[in-house]
Design an enzyme around this catalytic site. Structure first.
Site, mmCIF file in Angstrom:
data_model
loop_
_atom_site.group_PDB
_atom_site.id
_atom_site.type_symbol
_atom_site.label_atom_id
_atom_site.label_comp_id
_atom_site.label_asym_id
_atom_site.label_seq_id
_atom_site.Cartn_x
_atom_site.Cartn_y
_atom_site.Cartn_z
ATOM 1 N N CYS A 1 0.826 -1.211 0.000
ATOM 2 C CA CYS A 1 0.000 0.000 0.000
ATOM 3 C C CYS A 1 0.859 1.260 0.000
ATOM 4 O O CYS A 1 0.650 2.164 -0.812
ATOM 5 C CB CYS A 1 -0.922 -0.024 1.215
ATOM 6 S SG CYS A 1 -1.913 1.451 1.358
ATOM 7 N N CYS B 1 -1.550 1.709 -3.049
ATOM 8 C CA CYS B 1 -2.530 2.790 -2.856
ATOM 9 C C CYS B 1 -1.929 4.196 -2.819
ATOM 10 O O CYS B 1 -2.413 5.102 -3.514
ATOM 11 C CB CYS B 1 -3.282 2.607 -1.533
ATOM 12 S SG CYS B 1 -3.380 0.942 -0.888
ATOM 13 N N LYS C 1 0.130 5.415 -5.946
ATOM 14 C CA LYS C 1 -0.866 5.462 -7.032
ATOM 15 C C LYS C 1 -1.764 6.677 -6.909
ATOM 16 O O LYS C 1 -1.986 7.404 -7.874
ATOM 17 C CB LYS C 1 -1.702 4.187 -7.003
ATOM 18 C CG LYS C 1 -2.881 4.250 -7.944
ATOM 19 C CD LYS C 1 -3.991 3.313 -7.570
ATOM 20 C CE LYS C 1 -4.781 3.754 -6.374
ATOM 21 N NZ LYS C 1 -5.731 2.718 -5.930
ATOM 22 N N TYR D 1 -9.182 -3.175 -11.421
ATOM 23 C CA TYR D 1 -9.044 -1.773 -11.017
ATOM 24 C C TYR D 1 -7.616 -1.279 -11.153
ATOM 25 O O TYR D 1 -7.393 -0.119 -11.517
ATOM 26 C CB TYR D 1 -9.629 -1.539 -9.613
ATOM 27 C CG TYR D 1 -8.736 -1.933 -8.447
ATOM 28 C CD1 TYR D 1 -7.924 -0.992 -7.838
ATOM 29 C CD2 TYR D 1 -8.720 -3.216 -7.937
ATOM 30 C CE1 TYR D 1 -7.109 -1.332 -6.761
ATOM 31 C CE2 TYR D 1 -7.929 -3.566 -6.872
ATOM 32 C CZ TYR D 1 -7.117 -2.619 -6.279
ATOM 33 O OH TYR D 1 -6.324 -2.969 -5.223
ATOM 34 N N GLU E 1 -6.800 1.968 -13.378
ATOM 35 C CA GLU E 1 -6.293 3.159 -12.682
ATOM 36 C C GLU E 1 -4.964 3.603 -13.282
ATOM 37 O O GLU E 1 -4.758 4.804 -13.553
ATOM 38 C CB GLU E 1 -6.108 2.861 -11.193
ATOM 39 C CG GLU E 1 -7.428 2.709 -10.445
ATOM 40 C CD GLU E 1 -7.255 2.331 -8.977
ATOM 41 O OE1 GLU E 1 -8.198 2.511 -8.213
ATOM 42 O OE2 GLU E 1 -6.164 1.851 -8.593
ATOM 43 N N HIS F 1 -26.622 21.813 -0.572
ATOM 44 C CA HIS F 1 -26.839 22.391 -1.892
ATOM 45 C C HIS F 1 -25.863 23.523 -2.155
ATOM 46 O O HIS F 1 -25.604 24.312 -1.245
ATOM 47 C CB HIS F 1 -28.279 22.928 -1.967
ATOM 48 C CG HIS F 1 -28.629 23.466 -3.321
ATOM 49 N ND1 HIS F 1 -28.804 22.649 -4.424
ATOM 50 C CD2 HIS F 1 -28.808 24.743 -3.737
ATOM 51 C CE1 HIS F 1 -29.101 23.410 -5.471
ATOM 52 N NE2 HIS F 1 -29.098 24.682 -5.088
ATOM 53 N N GLU G 1 -26.064 15.619 -3.269
ATOM 54 C CA GLU G 1 -27.444 15.873 -2.821
ATOM 55 C C GLU G 1 -28.441 15.004 -3.589
ATOM 56 O O GLU G 1 -29.542 14.744 -3.115
ATOM 57 C CB GLU G 1 -27.806 17.358 -2.907
ATOM 58 C CG GLU G 1 -27.952 17.910 -4.304
ATOM 59 C CD GLU G 1 -28.276 19.430 -4.298
ATOM 60 O OE1 GLU G 1 -29.288 19.806 -3.682
ATOM 61 O OE2 GLU G 1 -27.510 20.195 -4.898
#
Ligand code: FAD
Length: 454
Positions: free
Chosen positions: A41, A46, A49, A177, A181, A435, A440
């Site tokens: 990682c 992770c 990356k 993935y 990625e 908002h 939302e």
């Protein structure tokens, strides 16, 4: 021979957490790492990356800025600068891991570890460590895939982090993935990227509608997807690399990146000697408490091939230490896993896919918002966001969230909390919107787009 309450093999996400928590419970702990503290990682997964993902997304920001009145000089990207700064950050984090282990009282050993019996670990340098308990947290490594001529001309995800320059033309093989990625990173930084995948769609196992939406967005952004194709050979000539596909066509490239899954790191660990048999994927079988068939030996993280993500390895490591050294038996829930795919656009997910949800909840309502984000109104970007909620009509429970678009990874984290609390659609409806945001939409979806088995 040094003796400990716990010997941990592997200084990655799972091993480091287990070692520190066990030491906190008063155990004497040794941790053995053969490469660099932090594991996949931190060193080549992770973290580096995500830094590369951030770097790659500036390209679109520069483009969109014009619609908001900015005039920019032609931006110029320097790979060497990014690599240097990224590597320095990784080294800084590695130092923090070392410091945290030492300040927790964990003794760190460097070397490749091998088990010789249920309580003994031998390092390649000859050091022998005795443990009342042993934790295997050796992670996984890139799979080679089927052998093809010229395969040594290709790199894997580890090689990606070693690249010293941006390749101009890249062929990526894989549809998971990691493949996507890294493909998006290279493309965002300026490379021409072609992705070759065996199946007819990317990201097997994810929600079908979302896979399709993302594939279309990636194609629209310029990534070329060659579906239903395999690599048969790679060769080098004066103009660079030539990649042969199984339909007889060939692709020219400067770099071929193969990302074909990952294999648990069990080779050379001496598991046969202690009587631990591997499962059909080469992983170490464990029970709900991460205990192997040998009572003194436990295993956590990617080497057990349960859910191969950092937060899961950390949680398994922590639960193991609490169970064995903290008198707090804890198993880990592997079912509700919020996760993100850091493609551009990114994908955020928690809960069941529509296909899996239908198996469990036949009376399923699908709420869907498919829209151009507000930012695109002035920037002119054509990408559309997709947000999708799955609701079991019988209980009103929200059983899945899937999103494609900016910040959907962040949304998945927060919806993970809601799903953990067993949120109903009514409770989302009762939540006031923030908002103006994209998120939302999640609390303002009124009418189901699809009502299964009404
Ligand atoms: C490119 C890439 C991107 C990723 N992105 C993400 C992401 O965005 N989010 C996410 O959650 N996960 C991501 N992952 C997955 C994540 O990195 C892993 O799930 C996680 O690191 C697993 O932790 P672990 O403790 O099981 O193993 P690791 O972190 O791999 O640690 C295992 C350690 O054991 C050491 N070791 C192995 N064998 C021995 C031995 N015999 N003796 C001594 N030491 C040994 C290794 O050197 C390594 O340091 C990514 C992975 C890759 C490759």
């Amino acid at each position: 021979m040094a003796a400990f309450d716990l010997v941990v093999i592997g200084g990655g996400s799972g091993g480091v957490r287990a070692a520190r928590i066990a030491a906190g419970h008063g155990a004497s702990v040794a941790l053995v790492e053969e490469y660099r503290l932090g594991g996949t990682c931190v060193i080549r997964g992770c973290v580096p990356k995500k830094l590369m993902v951030y770097a790659s997304r500036f390209a679109q920001e520069f483009e969109e800025a014009a619609g908001y009145g900015w005039t920019l000089q032609e931006p110029h990207f320097n790979w060497a600068t990014l690599k240097m700064r990224r590597d320095a950050e990784v080294a800084r984090l590695e130092g923090i891991y070392r410091h945290n282990l030492l300040s927790s009282g964990v003794q760190i050993f460097t070397g490749q570890a091998r088990l010789t019996d249920a309580h003994t670990v031998v390092l390649d340098g000859g050091t022998t460590l005795q443990g009342k308990h042993i934790l295997i947290a050796t992670g996984a490594a890139p799979a080679n895939g089927p052998a093809i001529p010229g395969q040594d001309l290709a790199i894997d995800s580890n090689g990606f982090f070693d690249l010293t320059a941006l390749p101009q033309r890249v062929v990526v093989q894989g549809a998971g993935y990691i493949a996507l990625e890294l493909a998006c990173v290279l493309q965002g930084l300026g490379a021409k990227v072609q992705v070759v995948l065996r199946g007819d769609q990317i990201l097997r196992g994810f929600d079908d509608e979302v896979r399709k939406h993302l594939a279309e967005a990636l194609t629209a952004s310029g990534l070329q997807l060659h579906t239903g194709r395999n690599l048969t050979a790679i060769s080098r000539d004066a103009s660079g690399l030539q990649v042969q596909l199984d339909d007889g066509s060939s692709l020219a490239a400067d770099c071929v990146l193969r990302a074909l899954g990952r294999n648990p790191n069990t080779q050379g660990l001496g598991l046969e000697a202690v009587g631990i048999a591997l499962d059909q994927h080469g992983a170490i079988p464990v029970d709900a408490f991460s205990q192997t068939a040998i009572p003194s030996i436990y295993a956590v993280g990617d080497v057990t091939n349960r859910v191969n993500l950092t937060p899961m390895a950390i949680r398994e490591g922590h639960a193991f230490a609490d169970t064995v050294f903290g008198a707090k038996p804890r198993s880990v829930d592997h079912t509700l896993v919020p996760t993100a795919v850091f493609t551009t656009p990114e994908m955020g997910v928690v809960g069941l896919t529509e296909e899996a949800a239908l198996q469990r909840y036949p009376h399923l309502d699908v709420y869907r918002a498919n829209f151009r984000p507000m930012k695109a109104t002035l920037s002119g970007h054509q990408g559309r966001m997709l947000l999708k909620l799955l609701v079991d009509r019988d209980t009103d429970r929200v059983v899945g969230f899937h999103g494609v678009g900016p910040d959907t990874g962040e949304m998945a984290q927060l919806l993970g909390v809601a799903l953990q609390l067993q949120a109903t659609k009514a409770s989302l409806d009762a939540t006031l919107a923030v908002h103006p945001t994209a998120a939302e939409e999640l609390v303002t979806m009124r009418t189901p787009a699809v009502r299964h088995n009404l």
